[in-house]
Write a protein that holds these residues in place. Structure first.
Motif, mmCIF file in Angstrom:
data_model
loop_
_atom_site.group_PDB
_atom_site.id
_atom_site.type_symbol
_atom_site.label_atom_id
_atom_site.label_comp_id
_atom_site.label_asym_id
_atom_site.label_seq_id
_atom_site.Cartn_x
_atom_site.Cartn_y
_atom_site.Cartn_z
ATOM 1 N N GLY A 192 0.787 -1.229 0.000
ATOM 2 C CA GLY A 192 0.000 0.000 0.000
ATOM 3 C C GLY A 192 0.813 1.270 0.000
ATOM 4 O O GLY A 192 0.246 2.369 -0.081
ATOM 5 N N GLN A 193 2.142 1.155 0.096
ATOM 6 C CA GLN A 193 2.973 2.348 0.243
ATOM 7 C C GLN A 193 2.870 3.305 -0.945
ATOM 8 O O GLN A 193 2.677 4.506 -0.775
ATOM 9 N N ALA A 194 3.034 2.768 -2.154
ATOM 10 C CA ALA A 194 3.057 3.645 -3.336
ATOM 11 C C ALA A 194 1.736 4.384 -3.504
ATOM 12 O O ALA A 194 1.711 5.592 -3.791
ATOM 13 N N LEU A 195 0.620 3.679 -3.311
ATOM 14 C CA LEU A 195 -0.686 4.315 -3.433
ATOM 15 C C LEU A 195 -0.872 5.373 -2.364
ATOM 16 O O LEU A 195 -1.320 6.489 -2.645
ATOM 17 N N ARG A 196 -0.536 5.033 -1.123
ATOM 18 C CA ARG A 196 -0.651 6.005 -0.025
ATOM 19 C C ARG A 196 0.178 7.255 -0.317
ATOM 20 O O ARG A 196 -0.296 8.390 -0.156
ATOM 21 N N ASN A 197 1.398 7.071 -0.769
ATOM 22 C CA ASN A 197 2.278 8.214 -1.022
ATOM 23 C C ASN A 197 1.735 9.096 -2.140
ATOM 24 O O ASN A 197 1.788 10.333 -2.062
ATOM 25 N N ALA A 198 1.202 8.456 -3.184
ATOM 26 C CA ALA A 198 0.645 9.228 -4.291
ATOM 27 C C ALA A 198 -0.547 10.058 -3.848
ATOM 28 O O ALA A 198 -0.702 11.220 -4.249
ATOM 29 N N VAL A 199 -1.401 9.471 -3.013
ATOM 30 C CA VAL A 199 -2.562 10.198 -2.502
ATOM 31 C C VAL A 199 -2.123 11.373 -1.640
ATOM 32 O O VAL A 199 -2.613 12.506 -1.784
ATOM 33 N N MET A 200 -1.173 11.141 -0.737
ATOM 34 C CA MET A 200 -0.751 12.197 0.184
ATOM 35 C C MET A 200 -0.061 13.343 -0.536
ATOM 36 O O MET A 200 -0.141 14.499 -0.101
ATOM 37 N N ARG A 201 0.626 13.043 -1.626
ATOM 38 C CA ARG A 201 1.296 14.122 -2.361
ATOM 39 C C ARG A 201 0.305 15.092 -2.988
ATOM 40 O O ARG A 201 0.673 16.198 -3.378
ATOM 41 N N ARG A 202 -0.945 14.686 -3.070
ATOM 42 C CA ARG A 202 -1.984 15.558 -3.620
ATOM 43 C C ARG A 202 -2.762 16.308 -2.535
ATOM 44 O O ARG A 202 -3.625 17.124 -2.838
ATOM 45 N N VAL A 203 -2.488 16.000 -1.276
ATOM 46 C CA VAL A 203 -3.227 16.616 -0.173
ATOM 47 C C VAL A 203 -2.675 18.015 0.105
ATOM 48 O O VAL A 203 -1.466 18.177 0.334
ATOM 49 N N PRO A 204 -3.513 19.049 0.095
ATOM 50 C CA PRO A 204 -3.029 20.399 0.436
ATOM 51 C C PRO A 204 -2.588 20.457 1.896
ATOM 52 O O PRO A 204 -3.211 19.855 2.774
ATOM 53 N N ALA A 205 -1.515 21.168 2.136
ATOM 54 C CA ALA A 205 -1.019 21.298 3.510
ATOM 55 C C ALA A 205 -2.077 21.885 4.429
ATOM 56 O O ALA A 205 -2.168 21.540 5.605
ATOM 57 N N ALA A 206 -2.918 22.759 3.912
ATOM 58 C CA ALA A 206 -3.955 23.386 4.734
ATOM 59 C C ALA A 206 -4.919 22.349 5.295
ATOM 60 O O ALA A 206 -5.436 22.500 6.408
#
Length: 395
Positions: free
Chosen positions: A363-377
């Protein structure tokens, strides 16, 4: 009306409770199992709610600043050092993620000094053997304890605080069905003097593991390595084992471990209390900290909630009783204030672990890809809900 209180446990939550009780005018005794009071060589990130709790215990801004440097959360990286969620150097964002990097021993020492200055009696070599809860408005609570020579003593009090950690003797006596369980993870920790690993808290996530670094007092760096491991694992050389476990991680991770004196590395299995206690009160006894709600450390709120609990013992229980409220009502108010918040934080910690360091390779690659799209706010909005806590008003 004020009374007498016994605090079982001389750690951070116990001393915070003792300070708050003494400030409310209660005669307070701390019973600590160890022969000498102290804390392990590890660090703690004091989030804004923890700093607010210290303010509620009488620590002014100067005293808090003396505990450790101001720092902030800088973001999360993967095991190779690639950013997953980088928190920008923005003044508003930094205020939300502000921290104090503190050596646990310094925080513990400051609480101990304040407790003693307020007249708290600290008794060491006091192993609690059983507790009689008593009843509000009825018989007093009784704590039985023994020293290493076998000499036994019973002490009575209007109030007892169970602050003796995840392996709580108070909880075992009064809530015998609630035992801690192994989380599946163990944690290496160390404080390295003279090592600069960066100005903020940095976290690295890999399969079934997490590594973090943070500056603490006296120009030192604190690091932890939280990894999946069979319960009760014994290692001949903790430093060598940590080096091997993180051998293929980012250069920054390997550099910090390599700079650590082998004798500075400690490790403990992470126990937790799933769901926490169904009630934080029994008779004249109130439970705080890990004795009531130990959870996994993935949100770093263990010390903060222990400090919060201590403040609330003083302001919701001790001060209200001193103002004339019946003890039973004050204890019920404490339970109503603390249990929902601590349960919510425990659930969030478990969820954070499942999404973060507890996640396996698939699940690491999918999780990382999702989080990279999350705004810091979006991250900071969640942080405000956790860290925006402030102490309840005095009656």
């Amino acid at each position: 009306m004020t009374g007498t209180a016994i605090v079982v446990g001389g750690g951070i939550g116990g001393l915070a409770s003792a300070v708050a009780l003494a400030e409310a005018g209660w005669g307070t005794t701390v019973l600590e199992r160890a022969r000498e009071l102290g804390e392990v060589g590890a660090g703690v990130a004091l989030t804004p709610n923890a700093v607010a709790a210290l303010g509620g215990l009488g620590f002014d801004d100067e005293a808090v600043a003396g505990l450790g440097p101001r720092t902030w959360a800088t973001g999360t990286w993967d095991a190779r050092g690639r950013p997953i969620l980088r928190l920008p150097d923005d003044p508003g964002l930094r205020a939300t993620t502000a921290l104090r990097g503190v050596h646990r021993a310094r925080l513990h020492g400051a609480l101990l000094d304040r407790a003693r200055a307020l007249g708290v009696d600290v008794v060491t070599d006091a192993r609690v053997t059983t507790v009689v809860a008593g009843a509000p408005g009825g018989e007093r609570a009784v704590v039985h304890h023994a020293d290493r020579a076998g000499a036994e003593r019973a002490r009575e009090a209007e109030l007892v605080v169970g602050a003796d950690g995840v392996r709580s003797a108070v909880r075992a006596a009064l809530f015998p069905g609630r035992r801690p369980v192994y989380s599946g993870f163990s944690s290496w920790r160390a404080v390295v003097p003279g090592l600069d690993a960066g100005p903020g808290l940095a976290q690295y996530w890999g399969p079934h593991a997490e590594f973090g670094t943070m500056p603490v007092s006296d120009g030192a760096t604190y690091w932890y390595g939280y990894v999946r491991m069979p319960a009760g694992t014994r290692l001949d050389d903790e430093h060598a084992a940590a080096t091997a476990r993180f051998a293929d991680w980012a250069d920054e991770v390997r550099r910090v471990i390599a700079a650590t004196p082998p004798g500075a590395v400690i490790r403990h299995d992470v126990l937790h209390l799933p769901g926490g206690l169904a009630r934080y009160v029994r008779g004249r006894v109130v439970m705080v900290g890990d004795a009531a709600h130990a959870t996994v450390p993935t949100m770093g709120q263990g010390a903060a909630t222990a400090l919060e609990d201590g403040v609330c013992v003083g302001r919701i229980v001790a001060a209200r009783v001193a103002s004339g409220q019946p003890l039973g009502e004050a204890l019920a108010a404490y339970d109503a204030a603390r249990r929902p918040r601590c349960r919510a934080l425990a659930r969030a910690s478990v969820a954070s672990g499942r999404f973060g360091s507890h996640l396996g390779p698939r699940g690491q690659a999918l999780r990382n890809a999702v989080m990279r799209r999350v705004p810091a706010a979006a991250v900071t909005r969640g942080a405000r809900a956790v860290m925006g806590w402030t102490p309840p008003a005095l009656p």
